[in-house]
Design a protein around this motif. Sequence first.
Motif, PDB file in Angstrom:
ATOM      1  N   ARG A  24       0.840  -1.206   0.000  1.00 41.46           N
ATOM      2  CA  ARG A  24       0.000   0.000   0.000  1.00 41.46           C
ATOM      3  C   ARG A  24       0.879   1.263   0.000  1.00 41.46           C
ATOM      4  NH1 ARG A  24      -1.791   3.569   3.366  1.00 41.46           N
ATOM      5  NH2 ARG A  24      -0.825   2.657   5.218  1.00 41.46           N
ATOM      6  N   LEU A  25       1.911   1.237   0.837  1.00 43.13           N
ATOM      7  CA  LEU A  25       2.809   2.398   0.914  1.00 43.13           C
ATOM      8  C   LEU A  25       3.577   2.595  -0.394  1.00 43.13           C
ATOM      9  CD1 LEU A  25       4.047   1.788   4.560  1.00 43.13           C
ATOM     10  CD2 LEU A  25       2.683   3.757   3.781  1.00 43.13           C
ATOM     11  N   ALA A  26       3.961   1.503  -1.038  1.00 41.08           N
ATOM     12  CA  ALA A  26       4.674   1.621  -2.316  1.00 41.08           C
ATOM     13  C   ALA A  26       3.768   2.233  -3.372  1.00 41.08           C
ATOM     14  CB  ALA A  26       5.177   0.252  -2.773  1.00 41.08           C
ATOM     15  N   ASP A  27       2.488   1.824  -3.368  1.00 42.00           N
ATOM     16  CA  ASP A  27       1.533   2.395  -4.331  1.00 42.00           C
ATOM     17  C   ASP A  27       1.397   3.898  -4.150  1.00 42.00           C
ATOM     18  OD1 ASP A  27       1.001   0.045  -5.571  1.00 42.00           O
ATOM     19  OD2 ASP A  27      -0.909  -0.348  -4.555  1.00 42.00           O
ATOM     20  N   GLU A  28       1.480   4.321  -2.884  1.00 46.15           N
ATOM     21  CA  GLU A  28       1.373   5.766  -2.590  1.00 46.15           C
ATOM     22  C   GLU A  28       2.730   6.465  -2.688  1.00 46.15           C
ATOM     23  OE1 GLU A  28      -0.211   5.836   1.329  1.00 46.15           O
ATOM     24  OE2 GLU A  28      -2.083   4.830   0.756  1.00 46.15           O
ATOM     25  N   ARG A  29       3.748   5.734  -3.138  1.00 44.14           N
ATOM     26  CA  ARG A  29       5.126   6.244  -3.200  1.00 44.14           C
ATOM     27  C   ARG A  29       5.534   6.842  -1.840  1.00 44.14           C
ATOM     28  NH1 ARG A  29       7.734   5.387  -7.974  1.00 44.14           N
ATOM     29  NH2 ARG A  29       6.345   4.936  -9.704  1.00 44.14           N
ATOM     30  N   ALA A  30       5.211   6.094  -0.793  1.00 44.73           N
ATOM     31  CA  ALA A  30       5.486   6.564   0.567  1.00 44.73           C
ATOM     32  C   ALA A  30       6.170   5.483   1.394  1.00 44.73           C
ATOM     33  CB  ALA A  30       4.175   6.994   1.230  1.00 44.73           C
ATOM     34  N   LEU A  31       7.016   4.680   0.762  1.00 45.26           N
ATOM     35  CA  LEU A  31       7.716   3.621   1.495  1.00 45.26           C
ATOM     36  C   LEU A  31       8.637   4.202   2.551  1.00 45.26           C
ATOM     37  CD1 LEU A  31       8.897   0.930  -1.101  1.00 45.26           C
ATOM     38  CD2 LEU A  31       7.393   0.572   0.862  1.00 45.26           C
ATOM     39  N   PRO A  32       8.637   3.645   3.753  1.00 40.26           N
ATOM     40  CA  PRO A  32       9.560   4.102   4.797  1.00 40.26           C
ATOM     41  C   PRO A  32      10.939   3.464   4.569  1.00 40.26           C
ATOM     42  CG  PRO A  32       8.257   2.288   5.632  1.00 40.26           C
ATOM     43  CD  PRO A  32       7.798   2.524   4.207  1.00 40.26           C
TER      44      PRO A  32
ATOM     45  N   SER B  33      16.453  15.034  -9.034  1.00 43.53           N
ATOM     46  CA  SER B  33      16.128  13.598  -8.930  1.00 43.53           C
ATOM     47  C   SER B  33      14.764  13.278  -9.525  1.00 43.53           C
ATOM     48  CB  SER B  33      16.159  13.162  -7.465  1.00 43.53           C
ATOM     49  OG  SER B  33      17.434  13.364  -6.909  1.00 43.53           O
ATOM     50  N   PRO B  34      14.597  13.520 -10.825  1.00 44.63           N
ATOM     51  CA  PRO B  34      13.275  13.280 -11.429  1.00 44.63           C
ATOM     52  C   PRO B  34      12.857  11.811 -11.404  1.00 44.63           C
ATOM     53  CG  PRO B  34      14.904  13.723 -13.126  1.00 44.63           C
ATOM     54  CD  PRO B  34      15.561  14.018 -11.821  1.00 44.63           C
ATOM     55  N   LEU B  35      13.813  10.899 -11.130  1.00 41.62           N
ATOM     56  CA  LEU B  35      13.466   9.479 -11.093  1.00 41.62           C
ATOM     57  C   LEU B  35      13.392   8.929  -9.659  1.00 41.62           C
ATOM     58  CD1 LEU B  35      15.597   8.024 -14.057  1.00 41.62           C
ATOM     59  CD2 LEU B  35      13.303   8.977 -14.130  1.00 41.62           C
ATOM     60  N   ALA B  36      13.364   9.836  -8.672  1.00 40.93           N
ATOM     61  CA  ALA B  36      13.295   9.365  -7.277  1.00 40.93           C
ATOM     62  C   ALA B  36      12.077   8.475  -7.085  1.00 40.93           C
ATOM     63  CB  ALA B  36      13.249  10.556  -6.323  1.00 40.93           C
ATOM     64  N   GLY B  37      12.267   7.345  -6.441  1.00 40.47           N
ATOM     65  CA  GLY B  37      11.164   6.411  -6.198  1.00 40.47           C
ATOM     66  C   GLY B  37      10.880   5.483  -7.364  1.00 40.47           C
TER      67      GLY B  37
END
Lengths: 303, 303, 303
Positions: A24-32, B33-37
Amino acid sequence: MVGLADLNGDEITELLDRAVEFRRLADERALPSPLAGATVGNLFFENSTRTRNSFRLAAKRLGAETVEFTEVGSSVAKGETVADTVRTIEALGVDLMVIRHGSPGVPHRLREFVTSGLLNAGDGTHEHPTQALIDLLSLRDAFSQEGTGESLAGKTVTVVGDILHSRVARSNIHGLRALGARVLVCGPSTLLPRQLPGAEFFTDLDAALAQSDAVNLLRVQFERQRGAFFPSPAEYYRLFGMTQTRLTRSGRDPWVLAPGPINRGIELSSEVADGPRSLILKQVANGVFIRMACLATLMEARR
Amino acid sequence: MVGLADLNGDEITELLDRAVEFRRLADERALPSPLAGATVGNLFFENSTRTRNSFRLAAKRLGAETVEFTEVGSSVAKGETVADTVRTIEALGVDLMVIRHGSPGVPHRLREFVTSGLLNAGDGTHEHPTQALIDLLSLRDAFSQEGTGESLAGKTVTVVGDILHSRVARSNIHGLRALGARVLVCGPSTLLPRQLPGAEFFTDLDAALAQSDAVNLLRVQFERQRGAFFPSPAEYYRLFGMTQTRLTRSGRDPWVLAPGPINRGIELSSEVADGPRSLILKQVANGVFIRMACLATLMEARR
Amino acid sequence: MVGLADLNGDEITELLDRAVEFRRLADERALPSPLAGATVGNLFFENSTRTRNSFRLAAKRLGAETVEFTEVGSSVAKGETVADTVRTIEALGVDLMVIRHGSPGVPHRLREFVTSGLLNAGDGTHEHPTQALIDLLSLRDAFSQEGTGESLAGKTVTVVGDILHSRVARSNIHGLRALGARVLVCGPSTLLPRQLPGAEFFTDLDAALAQSDAVNLLRVQFERQRGAFFPSPAEYYRLFGMTQTRLTRSGRDPWVLAPGPINRGIELSSEVADGPRSLILKQVANGVFIRMACLATLMEARR
């Protein structure tokens, strides 16, 4: 984590839930970054591009640095023991180690030699715990999407193929049973073990399918097989290959898992592999999140 | 981006300008960092240390994580199709894929199977679009430095060597023509195609040089050549090798490009390779910035 | 840094002190990023998984990006000179280069061709400066822990084994002498050079041990040895293998170093390798910090 056999149903469910949370966090680009500052050793004494990449990516996305080690063939031949190789890599400053080795029990035995957290990425014909977790999560997702609830309790899953030599089968059976599923195994009688606690034996795939909510098609490993366990690939496909005709005939429309890399026209037809009940690519996607969950859990246990 | 043939002059110029901007920011140690994540898959079904490193470094410097995949030889032999390999890697969570493959058209065909952005890093004898962009940028830099303006319009560029089998030649000719340059091709008649729209044919290097502002010396690929297209390396060097004598004799002092790795004493003399008109190392440096421009542009198109 | 012979005692001590400082910061999970924005090329023309990983990890932990290059065998065979390979990698935007090559003097000679900072990771039988620094630091740690002060001045260290072909021996002898230690070398007379300034020669290990505070056991490199320098591994072990009996008999309890990978039962017994005087794994751990110190110092010199 060296084997799934070490974990009970609650512990397995906790890892699956954690993987879902990372997804879920990866989908939101919010991985810790729970592994920030940590180093993960990726030690493959037996090669596997896809499993190695899955572990590496899981580690990197959670903030770790990785050390890659591949030793195909025996390191003893170069005068160094496996234990020395592993201790040397640990001494580089490694916190967690992912280990794949061709001999059963190696990760278990290495626990005497290292203090890093150990994660078994497959040991011979013994266990492949993260693959089993992937399969469990993919089934849970599928059943949940179907509206029958995500629980595996009461479901019937058939593992098809070379049960005798498969670490995937061994880990799967333990995991499925721990979550309350009924497990059937089906394959050529030459590739079934004499006994396998917790599993019911079938040699007729159609009979097994008629009772199955899902099937897990083990890879036919031409590169490993030395003996002649079945006459030919065509013969295998005729008896144990999954085709749309066979799925339809079962009247149950089971979900289809395959740990891959798949052999089209041997374990299954292209129609099934690319069909609506195939979970094959979802298994790969879940793989990264399952490995994140295992790495993060192992890291916490160390701190 | 699968081929340069998909792009018109304005689109090509935009990519070159973007590479120049990344180069300026890198000099100031202020790269964004346009490719961050994001995760970039680096899939080489045909090996190339330098091109792989160039793409990997471009991706990492712009903030991406990378997944490396090398499969030398046919993956079909291991029972997995190229499409399955690529879909599996995509399922790991890859956003952009860089693909090199020995067969023409593979990246084009893979567009049916994946949703990631695809960047062709060379497909057989077909296209090698980023190398052509590198060559165009290096020429633009050189002409600009000379004070004749950075435009390639009206300039004459000769591509020398094995035109028949070269993906570099094919992509270069399209790019040069799109930016208004005149293109000559020159090589042993056995290594010239029957026809090549947009290019004028020469078998006498001195005659071509007398009209050229720049020459692009294709690598003699001893490792790939099966037939006997020319008698010997010495013969090739005598007829098509670039020497200082030959450059001087042309009366035009053309710029010298070579996609490398170079064979000293075959495509060119050491004096020319290390001389003031050589753009060889500038091409390598521009390579990372061209790949940054392509990756960043492809990523934006996906968002 | 191309060789330890370029450095005097103060400069060596400064590098050791810096490594200790990085070690302290790593323990506190407070490593700085002096290499942020920089790119380190890891060029191994001769393979070594452990040394490569040690350099890579040191670079990454200090914030650098890395470019990996492995060319086993001669790159000249592919038509490219080592100088061209190295210049091409530098052109990718590399600031510092770590180079291992099978021929003595290659890193020294490359200084004419590149402007990047160069760090020698072993050149043939010539020098292996970071390994020597690791050994010096590990000895300093051990003597300090013993309460005799960290100084190596007045201590006696015996290097055992194939002195003739060993770059580790050569760099060690220079470093030990620069810090004031007395150096003995001991091995089969066929593996001792005719002369070696600064070292005293022994062929009887027990005689050398009776005067030693530490021994450094060189690896017997079966994979490199072409001639028959000693009758058999068993013979070598009997005469030069380190056993607990031998250590005890010496009456001095010397510290035991070994650059590894070790051959148990050839250079030393398992009892010694895993015993309380063994510094083997500490050497590996110090390796990463020594390489951090060298990379950071080299980077400052460039800015």
